[in-house]
Design a protein around this motif. Structure first.
Motif, PDB file in Angstrom:
ATOM      1  N   LEU A 239      -8.260 -14.272 -31.571  1.00 25.49           N
ATOM      2  CA  LEU A 239      -7.795 -13.110 -32.186  1.00 25.49           C
ATOM      3  C   LEU A 239      -9.416 -12.037 -31.111  1.00 25.49           C
ATOM      4  CD1 LEU A 239      -5.432 -11.264 -33.323  1.00 25.49           C
ATOM      5  CD2 LEU A 239      -6.761 -10.976 -35.738  1.00 25.49           C
ATOM      6  N   GLU A 240      -8.942 -11.672 -30.460  1.00 23.24           N
ATOM      7  CA  GLU A 240     -10.178 -10.767 -30.092  1.00 23.24           C
ATOM      8  C   GLU A 240      -9.742  -9.177 -29.426  1.00 23.24           C
ATOM      9  OE1 GLU A 240     -13.480 -12.168 -29.366  1.00 23.24           O
ATOM     10  OE2 GLU A 240     -12.857 -13.797 -29.361  1.00 23.24           O
ATOM     11  N   ASP A 241      -9.288  -9.249 -30.928  1.00 22.29           N
ATOM     12  CA  ASP A 241      -8.374  -6.904 -31.145  1.00 22.29           C
ATOM     13  C   ASP A 241      -9.956  -6.190 -30.806  1.00 22.29           C
ATOM     14  OD1 ASP A 241      -8.519  -8.343 -33.144  1.00 22.29           O
ATOM     15  OD2 ASP A 241      -7.387  -6.320 -33.745  1.00 22.29           O
ATOM     16  N   LEU A 278      -1.004  -7.301 -40.006  1.00 20.66           N
ATOM     17  CA  LEU A 278      -0.755  -6.722 -41.366  1.00 20.66           C
ATOM     18  C   LEU A 278      -1.827  -7.077 -42.373  1.00 20.66           C
ATOM     19  CD1 LEU A 278       3.046  -6.758 -41.547  1.00 20.66           C
ATOM     20  CD2 LEU A 278       1.526  -5.153 -39.793  1.00 20.66           C
ATOM     21  N   THR A 279      -2.622  -8.243 -42.317  1.00 24.24           N
ATOM     22  CA  THR A 279      -3.354  -8.369 -43.103  1.00 24.24           C
ATOM     23  C   THR A 279      -4.660  -8.090 -42.542  1.00 24.24           C
ATOM     24  OG1 THR A 279      -1.932 -10.644 -44.026  1.00 24.24           O
ATOM     25  CG2 THR A 279      -4.355 -10.081 -44.840  1.00 24.24           C
ATOM     26  N   PRO A 280      -5.480  -7.728 -44.080  1.00 25.25           N
ATOM     27  CA  PRO A 280      -6.711  -7.315 -43.558  1.00 25.25           C
ATOM     28  C   PRO A 280      -7.611  -8.376 -43.408  1.00 25.25           C
ATOM     29  CG  PRO A 280      -6.309  -6.754 -46.140  1.00 25.25           C
ATOM     30  CD  PRO A 280      -4.928  -7.116 -45.307  1.00 25.25           C
ATOM     31  N   LEU A 281      -8.682  -8.221 -42.311  1.00 26.30           N
ATOM     32  CA  LEU A 281      -8.741  -9.254 -41.873  1.00 26.30           C
ATOM     33  C   LEU A 281     -10.519  -9.065 -41.717  1.00 26.30           C
ATOM     34  CD1 LEU A 281      -6.997 -10.934 -38.617  1.00 26.30           C
ATOM     35  CD2 LEU A 281      -7.228 -11.210 -41.312  1.00 26.30           C
ATOM     36  N   LYS A 282     -10.967 -10.136 -42.169  1.00 21.98           N
ATOM     37  CA  LYS A 282     -12.975 -10.491 -42.643  1.00 21.98           C
ATOM     38  C   LYS A 282     -13.287 -10.093 -40.840  1.00 21.98           C
ATOM     39  CE  LYS A 282     -17.488 -11.419 -45.166  1.00 21.98           C
ATOM     40  NZ  LYS A 282     -17.429 -12.266 -45.804  1.00 21.98           N
ATOM     41  N   ARG A 283     -14.128  -8.988 -40.670  1.00 19.96           N
ATOM     42  CA  ARG A 283     -14.658  -8.812 -39.486  1.00 19.96           C
ATOM     43  C   ARG A 283     -16.317  -8.870 -39.537  1.00 19.96           C
ATOM     44  NH1 ARG A 283     -10.898  -7.189 -36.148  1.00 19.96           N
ATOM     45  NH2 ARG A 283      -8.513  -7.668 -36.804  1.00 19.96           N
ATOM     46  N   ASP A 284     -16.150  -9.410 -38.149  1.00 19.81           N
ATOM     47  CA  ASP A 284     -18.206  -9.356 -37.964  1.00 19.81           C
ATOM     48  C   ASP A 284     -18.192  -7.403 -37.156  1.00 19.81           C
ATOM     49  OD1 ASP A 284     -20.485  -9.105 -35.852  1.00 19.81           O
ATOM     50  OD2 ASP A 284     -20.708 -11.066 -35.739  1.00 19.81           O
ATOM     51  N   ARG A 285     -19.588  -6.986 -37.914  1.00 14.92           N
ATOM     52  CA  ARG A 285     -19.340  -6.155 -38.467  1.00 14.92           C
ATOM     53  C   ARG A 285     -20.182  -5.105 -37.243  1.00 14.92           C
ATOM     54  NH1 ARG A 285     -20.203  -3.174 -43.490  1.00 14.92           N
ATOM     55  NH2 ARG A 285     -19.133  -4.861 -44.852  1.00 14.92           N
ATOM     56  N   ARG A 286     -21.006  -5.978 -36.348  1.00 14.24           N
ATOM     57  CA  ARG A 286     -21.576  -5.399 -35.155  1.00 14.24           C
ATOM     58  C   ARG A 286     -19.937  -6.323 -34.337  1.00 14.24           C
ATOM     59  NH1 ARG A 286     -26.927  -5.137 -34.645  1.00 14.24           N
ATOM     60  NH2 ARG A 286     -28.395  -5.949 -36.317  1.00 14.24           N
ATOM     61  N   LEU A 287     -19.098  -7.041 -34.023  1.00 13.08           N
ATOM     62  CA  LEU A 287     -18.314  -7.267 -32.883  1.00 13.08           C
ATOM     63  C   LEU A 287     -16.862  -6.759 -33.287  1.00 13.08           C
ATOM     64  CD1 LEU A 287     -19.838 -10.175 -31.184  1.00 13.08           C
ATOM     65  CD2 LEU A 287     -19.927  -8.325 -30.850  1.00 13.08           C
ATOM     66  N   GLY A 288     -16.974  -6.186 -34.566  1.00 16.60           N
ATOM     67  CA  GLY A 288     -15.662  -6.701 -34.953  1.00 16.60           C
ATOM     68  C   GLY A 288     -14.667  -7.635 -34.192  1.00 16.60           C
ATOM     69  N   ARG A 289     -14.827  -8.318 -34.691  1.00 16.61           N
ATOM     70  CA  ARG A 289     -14.003  -9.121 -34.275  1.00 16.61           C
ATOM     71  C   ARG A 289     -13.836 -10.281 -35.512  1.00 16.61           C
ATOM     72  NH1 ARG A 289     -16.305 -12.797 -29.089  1.00 16.61           N
ATOM     73  NH2 ARG A 289     -16.746 -11.153 -28.071  1.00 16.61           N
TER      74      ARG A 289
END
Length: 443
Positions: A239-241, A278-289
């Motif tokens: 997932l690289e949105d 549709l689920t809120p996913l935890k993401r990298d704060r810098r890259l947003g991945r």
């Protein structure tokens, strides 16, 4: 059936008569004879279990037999002599010779024509046709005999004599009027049948149109599935949105929701939900991945996570009735005035979902999540307050004015939450009532 074809006995020669075929003998045509010999050869190699099938094949070949009859020259000579005797009797005006020649001619001619007549009757008229013909003739003869040899004929003649034939003109007018009425009735019947046929054709055309629309809708949904998958996944399937990709995915989703029916919407929701889009996913704060959870999936972050697709108000006032929405994540979606009646919502996540004036009549709510934390401390979502997923504050669904009539398998904690935060209108529809549960909404 087990002997070889070479051991079959030779057929006995048929007796010769002046008029062969008179006794109904049948001779096979060359093609039929060859086929019958083939069947006999096959029969010598077949097991007893196939005897029935071979007998059926043999009976089919018998259908192609043709009645053959031949006349010997002696019979033809006798017939010509009889005709000549009849002619002589006519010429010399001798009734004895003429009658003798006539009887001989009739007998010989009938004898020669009888096999041909039998063949014609068998070929052109079935046994049922012959039966109906004889029965019809018998009926006519019986009616004639009934009138001739009983008093019915005399009574009929007497009745005919008593009829006032001067009134025949009026009677003819009545019959003419009756004929016109009959024609009108037939015309009405024909028009009604045309209407029925036209209606049936219209219904069939509508069914074909509906089926075509279903096929077209499914093709559109499949294309959407493929497009979203290609948009949010990289070459390795991860997932690289990015923000623009998420915006395009949300735009596609909003557009397709407006062009499909409730069943199509349910399919899209199930696809997006099970794909964790549709689920809120935890993401990298810098890259947003999105970050992996170490167990083969993506880690959730209900408080600060980012959804690939945020439904927002896409489903407001949507008709999703009687659809399968099991295990779907509809948290934080705006379902105001949505129709969820008779839906299967088993294990669905409706936390922080806006169900204001929603219709959940007859829905299956077994295991459906309406809030996090404890029912004692849980409360509906708020625009200004941050949700607390440990205590349940501001994590609950908005259920004011919602209709819970006849819902199935409603958990006790869900009943308590809806009674506490649903308001008077919602409390009146909850199965089991809300007696003893305070109305925390205050209205």
């Amino acid at each position: 059936m087990t002997e070889s074809h070479s051991s079959l006995p030779e057929p006995e020669p048929l007796p010769r008569e002046d008029f062969e075929g008179i006794n109904g003998e049948h001779h096979l045509t060359p093609d039929a004879l060859a086929a019958q010999e083939s069947i006999a050869t096959i029969a010598s190699l077949q097991s007893p279990q196939n005897k029935t099938a071979l007998q059926q094949a043999h009976s089919q070949i018998q259908q192609y037999t043709v009645t053959k009859f031949t006349v010997k020259p002696r019979a033809l000579v006798l017939t010509v002599v009889a005709i000549a005797i009849t002619g002589v009797g006519l010429i010399i005006n001798n009734w004895v010779i003429g009658l003798l020649g006539t009887l001989m001619t009739l007998a010989l001619s009938l004898t020669m024509l009888l096999p041909w007549w039998q063949y014609v009757v068998q070929q052109w008229f079935s046994s049922q046709d012959r039966t109906l013909f004889v029965a019809s003739v018998g009926l006519i003869v019986g009616i004639i005999g009934l009138f001739q040899f009983t008093s019915l004929g005399d009574r009929l003649q007497l009745w005919v004599k008593q009829i006032g034939w001067e009134a025949s003109g009026t009677l003819a007018e009545w019959f003419g009027a009756l004929g016109q009425i009959s024609i009108a009735i037939v015309a009405v019947y024909v028009a009604w049948r045309q209407y029925v046929i036209s209606k049936d054709l219209t219904i069939q055309q509508n069914l074909l149109t509906v089926q075509q629309n279903i096929i077209t809708q499914q093709q559109t949904i499949d294309s959407y599935f493929q497009g979203v998958s290609d948009l949010v996944l990289d070459e390795e399937g991860l997932l690289e949105d990015w923000p623009q990709e998420r915006a395009i995915a949300e735009g596609r989703t909003a557009a397709i929701f407006s062009s499909v029916d409730g069943s199509g919407k349910a399919k899209i929701i199930r696809f997006l939900s099970r794909s964790k889009l549709l689920t809120p996913l935890k993401r990298d704060r810098r890259l947003g991945r999105a970050i992996l959870d170490g167990m083969g999936g993506y880690e959730e972050d209900r408080l600060d996570g980012v959804r690939v697709i945020d439904l927002g108000v896409m489903l407001a006032a949507a008709d999703l009735s009687s659809n399968d929405l099991r295990w779907t994540d509809l948290s934080e979606a705006n379902l105001v005035r949505a129709n969820l009646s008779n839906c299967d919502l088993v294990k669905a996540n409706l936390a922080r979902t806006i169900l204001y004036s929603a219709n959940l009549r007859g829905a299956d709510l077994n295991g459906t999540r309406f809030f996090y934390g404890s029912v004692a401390t849980a409360s509906p979502r708020s625009r200004n307050e941050v949700p607390n997923y440990e205590t349940g504050e501001y994590t609950g669904a908005v259920v004011e004015n919602a209709d819970f009539s006849d819902v199935q398998r409603l958990p006790e904690i869900t009943r308590q939450y809806c009674c506490a935060w649903g308001g008077e209108k919602t409390r009146a529809t909850i199965p089991g009532g809300c007696e003893g549960i305070p109305n925390k909404l205050g209205r």
